[in-house]
Write an enzyme that holds these catalytic residues in place. Structure first.
Site, PDB file in Angstrom:
ATOM      1  N   ARG A   1     -42.752 -22.155  16.708  1.00  0.00           N
ATOM      2  CA  ARG A   1     -42.640 -22.186  15.239  1.00  0.00           C
ATOM      3  C   ARG A   1     -43.885 -21.602  14.569  1.00  0.00           C
ATOM      4  NH1 ARG A   1     -43.594 -26.588  12.393  1.00  0.00           N
ATOM      5  NH2 ARG A   1     -42.806 -28.008  13.972  1.00  0.00           N
TER       6      ARG A   1
ATOM      7  N   LYS B   1     -30.971  -5.900   8.003  1.00  0.00           N
ATOM      8  CA  LYS B   1     -30.341  -4.658   7.559  1.00  0.00           C
ATOM      9  C   LYS B   1     -30.814  -3.479   8.413  1.00  0.00           C
ATOM     10  CE  LYS B   1     -28.467  -7.310   4.434  1.00  0.00           C
ATOM     11  NZ  LYS B   1     -29.238  -8.492   4.346  1.00  0.00           N
TER      12      LYS B   1
HETATM   13  C1  4LM Z   1     -26.116  -7.975   0.783  1.00  0.00           C
HETATM   14  N1  4LM Z   1     -28.337  -8.796   1.172  1.00  0.00           N
HETATM   15  O1  4LM Z   1     -26.574  -7.414  -0.223  1.00  0.00           O
HETATM   16  P1  4LM Z   1     -30.902 -12.110   4.579  1.00  0.00           P
HETATM   17  N2  4LM Z   1     -33.206  -8.761   0.090  1.00  0.00           N
HETATM   18  C2  4LM Z   1     -32.228  -7.876  -0.188  1.00  0.00           C
HETATM   19  C3  4LM Z   1     -30.929  -8.093   0.303  1.00  0.00           C
HETATM   20  O2  4LM Z   1     -29.994  -7.192   0.017  1.00  0.00           O
HETATM   21  C4  4LM Z   1     -30.663  -9.257   1.054  1.00  0.00           C
HETATM   22  C5  4LM Z   1     -31.700 -10.155   1.306  1.00  0.00           C
HETATM   23  C6  4LM Z   1     -32.956  -9.867   0.822  1.00  0.00           C
HETATM   24  C7  4LM Z   1     -27.013  -8.936   1.498  1.00  0.00           C
HETATM   25  C8  4LM Z   1     -26.564  -9.917   2.330  1.00  0.00           C
HETATM   26  C9  4LM Z   1     -25.223 -10.455   2.428  1.00  0.00           C
HETATM   27  C10 4LM Z   1     -32.535  -6.675  -1.007  1.00  0.00           C
HETATM   28  C11 4LM Z   1     -29.327  -9.528   1.542  1.00  0.00           C
HETATM   29  C12 4LM Z   1     -31.489 -11.422   2.099  1.00  0.00           C
HETATM   30  O3  4LM Z   1     -29.432 -12.000   4.462  1.00  0.00           O
HETATM   31  O4  4LM Z   1     -31.404 -13.488   4.289  1.00  0.00           O
HETATM   32  O5  4LM Z   1     -31.456 -11.549   5.867  1.00  0.00           O
HETATM   33  O6  4LM Z   1     -31.542 -11.139   3.439  1.00  0.00           O
HETATM   34  O7  4LM Z   1     -24.994  -7.725   1.230  1.00  0.00           O
END
Ligand code: 4LM
Length: 394
Positions: A59, A209
């Site tokens: 952790r 992503k």
């Molecule tokens: C989506 N996005 O847009 P985690 N920062 C940005 C994001 O697009 C996202 C996150 C943080 C999408 C998820 C379902 C610019 C997420 C959050 O999903 O927690 O890894 O990231 O489709």
């Protein structure tokens, strides 16, 4: 700036994702352990006190995770990185580290729906307030800063409107006012945009992503100064605990080896699909980051090496027509998330941004008919044929 593979980018990527190790393995060791043993009780105590180097408990830190953290830090031009179990882990961990009760965050007019949700949560549970602003000029930025503001938080390009914010300008204004600038660089990755070089203090990513790239990991990472990352490791990572598993770090390192190859390909295919969509009479309001108005194009030239591969658009006939388009697709899959090798399409108002109240969505430019396409690495002719057959039926 044109998209280019950059000076040695592919070589850099292979270097930062591998590490010399005692087994001389080409692929980095996957240290899949929860805890680490101490040779003596005294040594254990000394490691906890920080008097002796060495791992203690996953952790806090882990060798495979550490390699991923350093890889992203190197690519972003930051001193250090800190991995989290999701992008939201990185965002919440960063903001909770920087803010105290009574503080205020100035946020770009538009962020990912759960980032919006977390800002709301901080307001309700921690007395940390926020306001949204388009941040389109120095005057607009300064006008929105209050004596309580401690952080400017920017997504650029913004999810899902793809509007751009001038990161260098935001950094100058933030620093002149004694604030920290946090930038979410998820949509472009360090290959296409380097917010640290533009003045950002901390850069966050959903590594789920493009960094991972293959749709098989949920992960996040923050990069910044050694001091900030160490403080976050010992507070918002250790004590809140949204940690990344070693196996997921290992998958991310594998995915990142092809980041430049994939991004070049994503951009090439997205440009072709965006150009085609813009020529369809049944489609309106096609948004692609290199196509904004003069001001947006100037920002594009200053801070980006490519548009990324997200396209937002409307189908004439509103959301009903948009849903018919989505339902008729055979190759492009209906799913949230982005940055995977497969193309994904979603409807922000009912999916990623459904918890943003309608009036706020309107303010952010997220119309009910807006559809977001994350262009993968498939052949553009096949993607266009899929869109064409479905649009014809709409
Ligand atoms: C989506 N996005 O847009 P985690 N920062 C940005 C994001 O697009 C996202 C996150 C943080 C999408 C998820 C379902 C610019 C997420 C959050 O999903 O927690 O890894 O990231 O489709």
């Amino acid at each position: 700036m044109a998209v280019s593979s950059g000076d040695g980018w592919n070589t850099r990527l292979t270097k930062v994702t591998t590490a010399d190790n005692e087994y001389e393995s080409l692929s980095p060791p996957l240290v899949q352990t929860s805890t680490f043993t101490f040779p003596t009780a005294e040594m254990g105590g000394a490691r906890f006190a920080g008097d002796e180097p060495g791992y203690v408990y996953t952790r806090l830190a882990n060798p495979t995770v550490a390699l991923f953290e350093q890889a992203v830090a190197d690519l972003e031009g930051a001193e250090a990185g800190l991995a989290f179990g999701s992008g939201m882990g990185a965002i919440s961990g960063t903001l909770l580290h920087l803010l105290r009760a009574g503080d205020h965050v100035l946020c770009s007019e538009g962020v990912y729906g759960s980032t919006y949700g977390f800002l709301q949560w901080m307001q309700e549970h921690a007395q940390i307030s926020h306001t949204f602003s388009p941040l389109q000029s120095e005057e607009q930025m300064r006008a929105a800063i209050t004596p309580k503001t401690k952080v400017i938080y920017v997504e650029s390009p913004i999810n899902p409107t793809l509007d751009l914010v001038d990161i260098g300008l935001a950094a100058r204004v933030a620093h002149a006012c004694g604030l920290k600038l946090v930038v979410d660089n998820t949509f472009l990755t360090p290959y296409l945009q380097n917010p640290i070089a533009l003045g950002a203090d901390i850069v966050v990513h959903s590594a789920t992503k493009y960094l991972g790239g293959h749709g098989d990991v949920i992960a996040g990472v923050a990069v910044g100064s050694m001091h900030a990352m160490q403080a976050m490791r010992l507070s918002t990572l250790k004590d809140i605990g949204a940690v990344l598993s070693p196996f997921d770090a290992w998958l991310l390192l594998r995915g990142m080896r092809t980041l430049a190859l994939r991004m070049d390909r994503h951009v090439q295919v997205a440009r072709e699909v965006a150009a085609w969509l813009a020529n369809q009479p049944a489609v309106s309001d096609v948004r692609f980051p290199e196509w904004g108005d003069e001001r947006q194009q100037a920002i594009y030239q200053r801070q980006m090496r490519g548009p990324g591969a997200l396209i937002s658009f409307e189908v004439k006939g509103g959301i009903e027509a948009g849903r018919r388009l989505m339902n008729g697709l055979k190759l492009i899959r209906i799913a949230v998330s982005l940055g995977d090798v497969q193309s994904l399409i979603q409807h922000p108002a009912s999916m990623t941004h459904c918890l943003v109240p309608p009036a706020q969505r309107e303010q952010m430019g997220i119309t009910d008919g807006l559809i977001r396409l994350s262009v993968g690495i498939e052949d553009s002719a096949d993607l266009i044929a899929d869109l064409a057959q479905s649009l014809a039926a709409v």
